[in-house]
Design a protein around this motif. Structure first.
Motif, PDB file in Angstrom:
ATOM      1  N   LEU A 110     -13.397  -1.214 -12.124  1.00 11.09           N
ATOM      2  CA  LEU A 110     -12.551  -1.351 -11.195  1.00 11.09           C
ATOM      3  C   LEU A 110     -11.569  -0.168 -11.359  1.00 11.09           C
ATOM      4  O   LEU A 110     -10.931   0.300 -10.281  1.00 11.09           O
ATOM      5  CB  LEU A 110     -11.622  -2.631 -11.379  1.00 11.09           C
ATOM      6  N   GLU A 111     -11.270   0.468 -12.416  1.00  8.90           N
ATOM      7  CA  GLU A 111     -10.221   1.392 -12.685  1.00  8.90           C
ATOM      8  C   GLU A 111     -10.780   2.828 -11.985  1.00  8.90           C
ATOM      9  O   GLU A 111     -10.074   3.452 -11.342  1.00  8.90           O
ATOM     10  CB  GLU A 111      -9.715   1.748 -14.042  1.00  8.90           C
ATOM     11  N   GLN A 112     -12.040   3.098 -12.259  1.00  2.43           N
ATOM     12  CA  GLN A 112     -12.821   4.098 -11.607  1.00  2.43           C
ATOM     13  C   GLN A 112     -12.867   4.160 -10.211  1.00  2.43           C
ATOM     14  O   GLN A 112     -12.416   5.141  -9.370  1.00  2.43           O
ATOM     15  CB  GLN A 112     -14.126   4.262 -12.233  1.00  2.43           C
ATOM     16  N   LEU A 113     -12.995   2.867  -9.553  1.00  4.74           N
ATOM     17  CA  LEU A 113     -12.991   2.487  -8.178  1.00  4.74           C
ATOM     18  C   LEU A 113     -11.548   2.930  -7.698  1.00  4.74           C
ATOM     19  O   LEU A 113     -11.366   3.556  -6.582  1.00  4.74           O
ATOM     20  CB  LEU A 113     -13.442   1.381  -7.811  1.00  4.74           C
ATOM     21  N   HIS A 114     -10.633   2.485  -8.318  1.00  8.00           N
ATOM     22  CA  HIS A 114      -9.321   2.530  -7.742  1.00  8.00           C
ATOM     23  C   HIS A 114      -8.907   4.263  -7.826  1.00  8.00           C
ATOM     24  O   HIS A 114      -8.122   4.598  -6.721  1.00  8.00           O
ATOM     25  CB  HIS A 114      -8.036   1.946  -8.552  1.00  8.00           C
ATOM     26  N   ALA A 115      -9.426   4.677  -8.830  1.00  5.28           N
ATOM     27  CA  ALA A 115      -8.735   6.260  -8.990  1.00  5.28           C
ATOM     28  C   ALA A 115      -9.719   7.023  -7.640  1.00  5.28           C
ATOM     29  O   ALA A 115      -8.983   7.866  -7.062  1.00  5.28           O
ATOM     30  CB  ALA A 115      -9.235   6.746 -10.315  1.00  5.28           C
ATOM     31  N   TRP A 116     -10.921   6.726  -7.679  1.00 10.87           N
ATOM     32  CA  TRP A 116     -11.538   7.262  -6.464  1.00 10.87           C
ATOM     33  C   TRP A 116     -11.167   7.041  -5.142  1.00 10.87           C
ATOM     34  O   TRP A 116     -10.907   7.826  -4.288  1.00 10.87           O
ATOM     35  CB  TRP A 116     -13.326   6.718  -6.378  1.00 10.87           C
ATOM     36  N   SER A 117     -10.874   5.807  -4.785  1.00 18.00           N
ATOM     37  CA  SER A 117     -10.049   5.606  -3.626  1.00 18.00           C
ATOM     38  C   SER A 117      -8.667   6.258  -3.269  1.00 18.00           C
ATOM     39  O   SER A 117      -8.621   6.608  -2.166  1.00 18.00           O
ATOM     40  CB  SER A 117     -10.130   3.814  -3.438  1.00 18.00           C
ATOM     41  N   ALA A 118      -7.889   6.129  -4.430  1.00 13.83           N
ATOM     42  CA  ALA A 118      -6.725   6.588  -4.258  1.00 13.83           C
ATOM     43  C   ALA A 118      -6.935   8.400  -3.965  1.00 13.83           C
ATOM     44  O   ALA A 118      -6.244   8.897  -3.172  1.00 13.83           O
ATOM     45  CB  ALA A 118      -5.871   6.684  -5.403  1.00 13.83           C
ATOM     46  N   GLN A 119      -7.823   9.056  -4.871  1.00 13.12           N
ATOM     47  CA  GLN A 119      -8.095  10.435  -4.277  1.00 13.12           C
ATOM     48  C   GLN A 119      -8.706  10.701  -3.044  1.00 13.12           C
ATOM     49  O   GLN A 119      -8.265  11.675  -2.604  1.00 13.12           O
ATOM     50  CB  GLN A 119      -8.712  10.728  -5.654  1.00 13.12           C
TER      51      GLN A 119
END
Length: 101
Positions: free
Chosen positions: A17-26
Motif C-alpha cells: 500500500l505504501e508503494q502504491l501511495h508513493a506511485w499515485s502521489a508521484q
C-alpha cells in the motif's frame, strides 16, 4: 480525470500500500505540477506534491507526499466508500513512464 486500468497501468513491482501511495502521489504531481487549489480564505496550495527529502536527524531519505482533493457534497447524504466521492484533478492521461516497471 486521469483514468487507470488497474490490471495494466499499475506496475507489477508495486506490492504494498505504501508503494502504491508513493506511485499515485508521484503520478498526480507529475501530471499536475502547477495546479493550485483554494484550501481556505486567502490560502492556496499546489493540489499534488511529492518529493524526496534528506532528514539529517536520522540519516534517512523520506518521501513526503501531499494531495488536496475535492470531495463531492454528495458524501454527506449518499452511501458509498469515502474515496468514491473524490473529484478528479485533471483530465491528463497517465504517462507511459508510470505504467512500466
Amino acid at each position: 480525470m486521469t483514468t487507470i486500468n488497474i490490471a495494466t497501468d499499475i506496475p507489477s513491482q508495486i506490492t504494498t500500500l505504501e508503494q502504491l501511495h508513493a506511485w499515485s502521489a508521484q503520478a498526480l504531481f507529475s501530471i499536475n505540477p502547477t495546479l493550485v487549489v483554494i484550501e481556505g480564505v486567502g490560502y492556496t496550495e499546489r493540489a499534488a506534491q511529492a518529493g524526496n527529502f534528506w532528514v539529517a536527524a536520522d540519516s534517512k531519505t523520506r518521501m513526503i507526499c501531499r494531495l488536496s482533493l475535492e470531495v463531492s457534497p454528495d458524501h454527506l447524504s449518499a452511501s458509498g466508500k469515502p474515496w468514491t466521492f473524490v473529484q478528479p484533478l485533471s483530465a491528463t492521461a497517465l504517462p507511459a513512464s508510470f505504467k512500466a516497471n
